[in-house]
Structure formats: C-alpha cells, structure tokens
Enzyme design. Structure first.
Site, PDB file in Angstrom:
ATOM      1  N   HIS A  87     -27.697  17.052  -8.658  1.00 40.03           N
ATOM      2  CA  HIS A  87     -27.073  16.983  -7.327  1.00 40.03           C
ATOM      3  C   HIS A  87     -26.578  18.343  -6.854  1.00 40.03           C
ATOM      4  CE1 HIS A  87     -23.057  16.268  -9.355  1.00 40.03           C
ATOM      5  NE2 HIS A  87     -22.629  16.941  -8.303  1.00 40.03           N
ATOM      6  N   ASP A 223     -28.519  13.654 -14.593  1.00 40.30           N
ATOM      7  CA  ASP A 223     -28.127  14.527 -13.477  1.00 40.30           C
ATOM      8  C   ASP A 223     -28.187  16.008 -13.867  1.00 40.30           C
ATOM      9  OD1 ASP A 223     -27.132  15.573 -11.159  1.00 40.30           O
ATOM     10  OD2 ASP A 223     -25.384  14.248 -11.054  1.00 40.30           O
ATOM     11  N   SER A 654     -18.913  20.038 -11.362  1.00 44.92           N
ATOM     12  CA  SER A 654     -20.262  19.534 -11.520  1.00 44.92           C
ATOM     13  C   SER A 654     -21.135  20.615 -12.088  1.00 44.92           C
ATOM     14  CB  SER A 654     -20.826  19.108 -10.174  1.00 44.92           C
ATOM     15  OG  SER A 654     -20.497  17.794  -9.937  1.00 44.92           O
TER      16      SER A 654
HETATM   17  N1  ARG Z   1     -19.759  12.140  -7.694  1.00 46.17           N
HETATM   18  C1  ARG Z   1     -20.432  13.296  -8.207  1.00 46.17           C
HETATM   19  C2  ARG Z   1     -19.854  14.545  -7.537  1.00 46.17           C
HETATM   20  O1  ARG Z   1     -18.871  14.486  -6.885  1.00 46.17           O
HETATM   21  C3  ARG Z   1     -21.918  13.176  -8.038  1.00 46.17           C
HETATM   22  C4  ARG Z   1     -22.360  13.232  -6.637  1.00 46.17           C
HETATM   23  C5  ARG Z   1     -23.829  13.055  -6.450  1.00 46.17           C
HETATM   24  N2  ARG Z   1     -24.056  12.667  -5.074  1.00 46.17           N
HETATM   25  C6  ARG Z   1     -24.265  11.398  -4.684  1.00 46.17           C
HETATM   26  N3  ARG Z   1     -24.137  11.125  -3.416  1.00 46.17           N
HETATM   27  N4  ARG Z   1     -24.595  10.464  -5.506  1.00 46.17           N
HETATM   28  O2  ARG Z   1     -20.483  15.520  -7.253  1.00 46.17           O
HETATM   29  N1  GLU Z   2     -19.629  15.457  -8.971  1.00 40.86           N
HETATM   30  C1  GLU Z   2     -18.540  16.363  -8.812  1.00 40.86           C
HETATM   31  C2  GLU Z   2     -18.928  17.761  -8.355  1.00 40.86           C
HETATM   32  O1  GLU Z   2     -19.803  17.938  -7.571  1.00 40.86           O
HETATM   33  C3  GLU Z   2     -17.819  16.403 -10.072  1.00 40.86           C
HETATM   34  C4  GLU Z   2     -17.160  15.143 -10.207  1.00 40.86           C
HETATM   35  C5  GLU Z   2     -15.711  15.294  -9.932  1.00 40.86           C
HETATM   36  O2  GLU Z   2     -15.289  15.474  -8.791  1.00 40.86           O
HETATM   37  O3  GLU Z   2     -15.049  15.242 -10.952  1.00 40.86           O
HETATM   38  O4  GLU Z   2     -18.312  18.732  -8.673  1.00 40.86           O
END
Ligand code: ARG
Ligand code: GLU
Length: 719
Positions: A87, A223, A654
């Site tokens: 991502h 991921d 991330s």
């Molecule tokens: N929640 C994770 C982060 O904040 C993964 C995001 C990936 N994006 C999504 N829309 N699934 O980056």
């Molecule tokens: N998916 C998140 C990012 O893009 C990390 C997840 C979080 O926020 O802990 O950094």
C-alpha cells in the site's frame, strides 16, 4: 479487611494513573541508551542501543528509510534493495498500470536490474544523524514573547542550525519541536531521488482482504512491495539517470528464517507520523465524538459514489484505485478510534488523570503558582475552538474533496491579476503554468464522480454553520430549492473548469476578457467558500490552536514536575523512532481471544468468489494444496502469513522493519488491530497491537510464487 482492600485498590489506581506502560511509546534512537536499553534487554533484547543508532559506525538506523513522504522502508541487501508495504508502493504501481498492462491486478517482477521501473518524484530519505539542539534554540527565546514572536525566534534559530549542519555537504536538515516546543532536535538526512520499482505481488496478495479487512485482525495480507535505491557513481543521491548504480548502504538488515514465538521480544524502527497522546479529555471528546463521526459519514458518501463508477468501468477503477484507498483507510480508522475510546472509557480515564494532576497542583503552592489556572484555561479554549474545528472538518472533508473546486481555485491568482491589470507582465507566466497542469489534471479525474460528489457535499455543508458559509451558497440553495443535484449539474455544465476544452479556451482568452469570464459558477462557488475559510475559519482555528499549543507546552512541562516518577515520550512527528514490545495475541471482546499469527490456510478459508477482496489466484492455491513452501515454512509445517505484537505504531510506520532480539528482520509492519486503533490518543496495552506480514511469507511470494528467487539471493538469510 474490606477497607484495606479498598485502600490498596485506590493506591494502585492513583499510582498507575499516568503510567506509561512498558509497551507504550515511540522512542528517540538517540536516547535509547539512557531511557530504554535496560528495559529492552530485560524484555529479551540481545544487542545494545549503539547497534540501533550509532554515528561512529554503520548501524541499523542506516538501513531505515523514509519512503516517499509518509511510509517507511528497510534496506535488505548491499545493493540498495528495499522492502516496504504494497500500500506504500501503491501509487507508483498504479502509475505504471494501464488497462492493457495492469500491474495492480497482475503484479510486477523485474527479472533483471534493467527491467526495474523509474518513479518520478519518489524519494528515499536516510538519517545521517540527530542531535539535541534545545539549548541552541532556547538562546533565541525570551521571556514574555508572544506565541508568534516565539515561533519566529524558533524559525530563525532553526535556519541557522540547519545552515551550519549542511554546510559543504549534499545533506538536507530539519529542526523539529518535541513536547510541544519544550525540546528541539536537529535531523540531518541524505535524500535519494532515483528509486525504482523492483517487484509487487498482485493485489489479490498485496491487498488481500482489501478494505474489508483493513485495520482488522486476523489478517492475511501480503502487504509488501520491493524497490531499489540508485545513486550516482560516488554513491551519492542523484536524479534518475541510466548511469546511476544501485546504492551501497552502510548497513542492511539480515533476515531471520528461524521463525517467531509468542512472547518473543520485538521492535519496530521507523517513521511514525503523528500521535496526540497528551491530548486532554476535552480534545479527545471533540475528536472522537464530534469530528470523527462527521468525517466518517462524508467519506462514506464519497466512497459510495466512487465505487458506483469504478465497478462500471475498468479505466475508472484504475484511475481511482489509489484515491479511494486513501479515503477508505482513514474512514475506517476514525470509526475504530472512536469505538476504542468509547469501549475503554478513554474520556473518563483522561478526566481522572487531569483531576489527579490538578489535585497535586492545587495542594502544592509552588506548583499552584505555575499550573494553578491551567485546567480552567484549557477548558475555555476548548470551548472557543469548537465551532472552528467543526467548520474546518466540514471544509476539509467536504469542500476540499470536490476536485473541481480545488482546481478552479488554482486560477485565483491568474484571474485577480488579469482583472486588476490586463497588461501585467506576470500574465504569460501564470498562463503558461496553468496550461502545463491541464493535461495531468483532467487525466486524473472522472467528472461524473466529481459532479455527484459536489452535489452530495453541498447538501451536507449546512452543518458548517451559517457563519462559515458564503452568501453564494444560500443563493444557490434558494435558486435550486435545495435540489443540489440540479445545482451541480448546472455548475459542471457551465463552468470553464470542468472540461479540458473549456479550460483551454479560458486560458487562451484575452486578458481583459478574463474578469467577466470569471463570473464562472464553479469559480464563484470555490472562491466564496475558500475565501471564508481563509478569512474566518483558518485564522480562528489558528488563534485558538496557538493558545492550545502554549498551554500544552506548559502542561507537558508540568506533567514532568507533577509526576516525576513517570517516564515520558514525545508524540510522533515523522521523525525516526523505536517502539518495542512482545509478540502477543489479545482479548478483543468478551469471550474473544485472538492468537498471534495467521497462516496461508486462513487465506484459503477466506476465499470467496463473490467478494473481490477475497479473491485467491490459482498459483497461490496450488502452492497451498501441494504445501510447496520450501525453506519458508514454519517449523510447524504451515506457511505463516501475519503476526501481531505490542509495538506502539501509527500511520507512517507502514513498511517499517519489525525486528527480533538480534536485530534480524522478522516482518514488515503494515497496520493495527481494530480495538487498538485509538493508540494515537491512548494506549491500552491489552488491546493495542501492530500487524506485520511475516518476512518468510514475503520471501515465499517472491521466490515460490513469482519466481524472482534472484532477489532472495541478494539478501542475507539467517537460519
Ligand atoms: N490501514 C493500513 C494503513 O493505515 C493499511 C492501509 C491500506 N489501504 C487500504 N485502503 N486498505 O496504512
Ligand atoms: N497502515 C499504516 C500506515 O500507512 C500503518 C498502520 C497504522 O496506522 O498503525 O502507516
């Protein structure tokens, strides 16, 4: 007996009232030795702080990369190979994709370095060193300065410190405030500009579970994506060139093939973006009960519109894939955050902390002199800022999500200059700049989506409050009798800024005609709302925010005095941090316990042809059926996919390396669990978990699935 027990409970409770739990915190690499090393070692860490951060020899910090502006990556070979999340590479992968060559759907693997793909604008930043410059900055600050004067003094000090730090080098530097401006640190960076895409799994692996599973455990997402840093012949940063060569790092992470067990020590080394863990109950209340729900609902509306058009047409699906992922991500995060705070009684807990703080202050004359009015002042400012924050939320989540509004506003300066002085010599340059942007802008937008979004957002903007809406909004509302669809249709049909042809025509028009043409409905809408933002919302918010900043500066200083027994950590601010903890499952809700890892069997279990997020491709299924895991299998014979741990992470983490007690890579961080997403505001050690993809799954996909074993050869595997 009863009374004693009660006293004991009360005692324990007040003792723990402000406690930083062992797993909480994002620590500065420079201070690990003093603050954390002992605890880390007692939890199982086998190395020293000097192995993590050293300016005398290559250390782990030389292998941690700020990837683009908002993710982390890690170097895993002596040829500048880096791993980050799928991502995080998503935008780059999408830009190389088209309907005929869909790297998002099919994945991409460079089988030689010649095949690696250039990504304009992508950077990889590596920290050279950091330094506490608080004393130098403080020399510029005098008692009695206003907040603005203080900021100007800090800016001036920072400018000098930065100039000294980069003199005679190709480095870049920044001074950053910590603890609301009680401390300052200098960061010196090397910024690489030639970063190439090496590999990405298909979305069915890299985004498996998609938005359905986002922010949720159990998770089965592969991921990850693979890039490479290139440098010039002197191993220094350079713009993309065929002559550049793979970067030779000072350090790269070895990769553990030994597997992980529950309770193993682990740490995450990366660039967390923002946390606000000192926020008082009033602030937490506004965020979780007022702002999040509005933003969540506006985002849901936008996503419904995008999805409708994305399922109708493949080109639109690719065009909007990255955009909708961005909107969806925080949409869900905000829901989880509000829920988590509610379930943990977060606001009450915060209130109790504040009461304890105030109690200690009021009963101690010396503290009272300094902090006696603090809580009352906070309360006042929080009441005053409320309408501005609410209006800003609507502005940012509503108005600013209409692409044509933003675009029309780009023409503001041009229109102003043409109207005031059609002979101005500035005009040709302004015209030229705007013309350059036309192609890219209209390529990135589907105007059916934007028009419907505009109608939907306009119908919600009433929530901003009358004071923050321009008269033109009211005029439109009356003219169309509240039929915002009709209104938007009309605006989009009659505007210069909603089609390439019209826009070109507008820019080709003689300067003296521009003034009249600027009676454009989209421009009028944009400038009406945005001018109110500039003249009212923004200054109001800024005024109270600056008051809050100075109150928080005093409060955080006060916390150190009032609770001297507590260890404190500075909120995340996109600087390099270490978080550490243990691999661990958790109790999610009543009667629900989650174990700490997932396996490929879970991918197959989730498979569902009716849900796109749960599509599993044949090759992966075949590898599962034949159990062809090679050296990547766990000692239990299964293929581990993900795991969770108690590391305190946030957005920006991330792609961060997740390391074991020996500093070997065991996973790539990519998310947090649903019940723990509130950890930017409050950390519940029983529920907050970071989610990582197991490094062995990453290598398995690269080698066994994609046949790109040459990349694994480049890495250093520890068996
Ligand atoms: N929640 C994770 C982060 O904040 C993964 C995001 C990936 N994006 C999504 N829309 N699934 O980056
Ligand atoms: N998916 C998140 C990012 O893009 C990390 C997840 C979080 O926020 O802990 O950094």
């Amino acid at each position: 007996m009863k009374i004693k027990a009660l006293i004991l409970i009360l005692f324990l409770f007040t003792q723990n009232i402000n406690r930083v739990f062992a797993d909480e915190g994002m620590w500065l690499p420079l201070l690990l030795e003093t603050l954390n090393q002992d605890e880390m070692q007692s939890m199982g860490f086998k190395l020293t702080a000097e192995d993590i951060y050293s300016i005398n020899h290559g250390s782990m910090k030389d292998a941690v990369v700020l990837f683009g502006g908002g993710c982390t990556a890690e170097i895993v070979s002596d040829q500048g190979l880096i791993l980050t999340n799928h991502h995080c590479g998503y935008g780059s992968i999408a830009r190389h994709s088209s309907v005929d060559n869909d790297l998002l759907t099919d994945g991409f693997w460079a089988m030689s370095q010649e095949q690696e793909l250039n990504n304009d604008g992508l950077t990889a930043t590596i920290l050279v060193r950091m330094e506490d410059v608080t004393a130098q900055v403080m020399k510029f600050i005098k008692d009695g300065m206003t907040e603005a004067e203080r900021q100007a003094a800090i800016d001036e000090a920072s400018k000098q410190i930065v100039a000294d730090a980069v003199k005679g080098s190709h480095y870049e530097a920044k001074v950053k405030a910590f603890y609301y401006g009680n401390e300052f640190y200098l960061f010196v960076y090397e910024v690489f500009e030639d970063i190439r895409l090496v590999g990405a799994p298909p979305s069915s692996i890299g985004k498996f579970g998609g938005d359905t599973d986002n922010w949720v455990w159990p998770r089965h997402t592969g991921d990850f994506s693979v890039f490479r840093i290139y440098a010039n012949k002197d191993n220094e940063p350079a713009k993309y060139s065929k002559d550049n060569v793979p970067y030779k790092p000072k350090y790269f992470f070895p990769i553990s093939m030994q597997g992980i067990q529950e309770d193993d020590f682990t740490f995450v080394f990366g660039y967390p973006g923002t946390t606000q863990h000192y926020t008082l109950s009033d602030g937490v209340q506004q965020i979780t009960e007022e702002e999040n729900p509005v933003a969540v609902s506006l985002r849901r509306t936008r996503m419904d519109i995008m999805e409708k058009y994305m399922t109708m047409d493949d080109a639109t699906r690719i065009q909007y894939a990255s955009k909708i992922a961005g909107v969806a991500n925080y949409w869900k995060k905000m829901m989880g955050e509000s829920l988590g705070i509610r379930q943990w009684n977060g606001i009450e807990r915060k209130t109790k902390q504040e009461e304890e703080f105030d109690k200690r202050v009021q009963t101690n004359p010396e503290l009272k002199a300094k902090y006696g009015n603090l809580m009352a002042e906070f309360e006042k400012v929080y009441t005053e800022i409320r309408p501005f924050n609410a209006a800003f939320n609507y502005f940012f989540e509503g108005v600013w999500s209409i692409e044509a509004v933003k675009y029309a506003w780009n023409f503001n300066k041009y229109i102003a200059v043409c109207s005031q002085d059609p002979k101005s010599t500035e005009i040709p340059r302004l015209q030229e700049d705007l013309k350059k942007g036309i192609e890219g802008h209209f390529k990135s937008i589907n105007y059916d989506i934007d028009r419907e979004t505009c109608a939907a957002m306009l119908s919600e903007l009433g929530g901003m409050g009358k004071d923050f809406l321009p008269p033109y909004y009211q005029t439109l509302k009356e003219e169309y009798k509240g039929d915002w669809n009709a209104c938007a249709n009309n605006i989009y049909e009659n505007s210069y800024f909603t089609s390439k042809e019209n826009c070109t025509e507008f820019l080709d028009m003689k300067a003296k005609k521009v003034k009249k043409a600027a009676d454009d409905p989209m421009f009028k809408l944009a400038s009406g709302i945005i001018n109110l933002y500039i003249t009212k919302i923004q200054p109001g918010q800024a005024k109270y925010e600056s008051r809050l900043d100075s109150l928080y500066r005093i409060y955080v200083q006060g916390l150190a005095e009032v609770f001297p027994e507590e260890r404190m950590w500075p909120d995340a601010n996109s600087t390099l941090r270490v978080a550490y903890g243990k691999v661990k499952g958790y109790d999610a809700t009543d009667a629900v316990h989650y174990t700490w890892y997932t396996t490929l069997a879970g991918v197959i279990e989730k498979e569902d042809p009716a849900i796109e997020d749960y599509y599993v491709d044949e090759k992966l299924e075949e590898l599962y059926n034949t159990k062809d895991y090679g050296k990547y299998a766990d000692s239990d014979g299964t293929m581990h996919v993900g795991f969770i741990a108690t590391n305190h992470t946030t957005g920006g983490n991330s792609g961060s390396p997740v390391l074991n007690a020996n500093g070997e890579l065991i996973g790539i961080n990519f998310d947090r669990v649903w019940q723990g997403t509130m950890s930017d505001l409050m950390f519940d050690p029983n529920k907050c978990r970071n989610i990582s993809v197991d490094i062995r799954y990453v290598l398995f996909i690269i080698d066994k699935y994609a046949g790109a074993g040459h990349l694994v050869e480049e890495m250093k595997l520890i068996r």
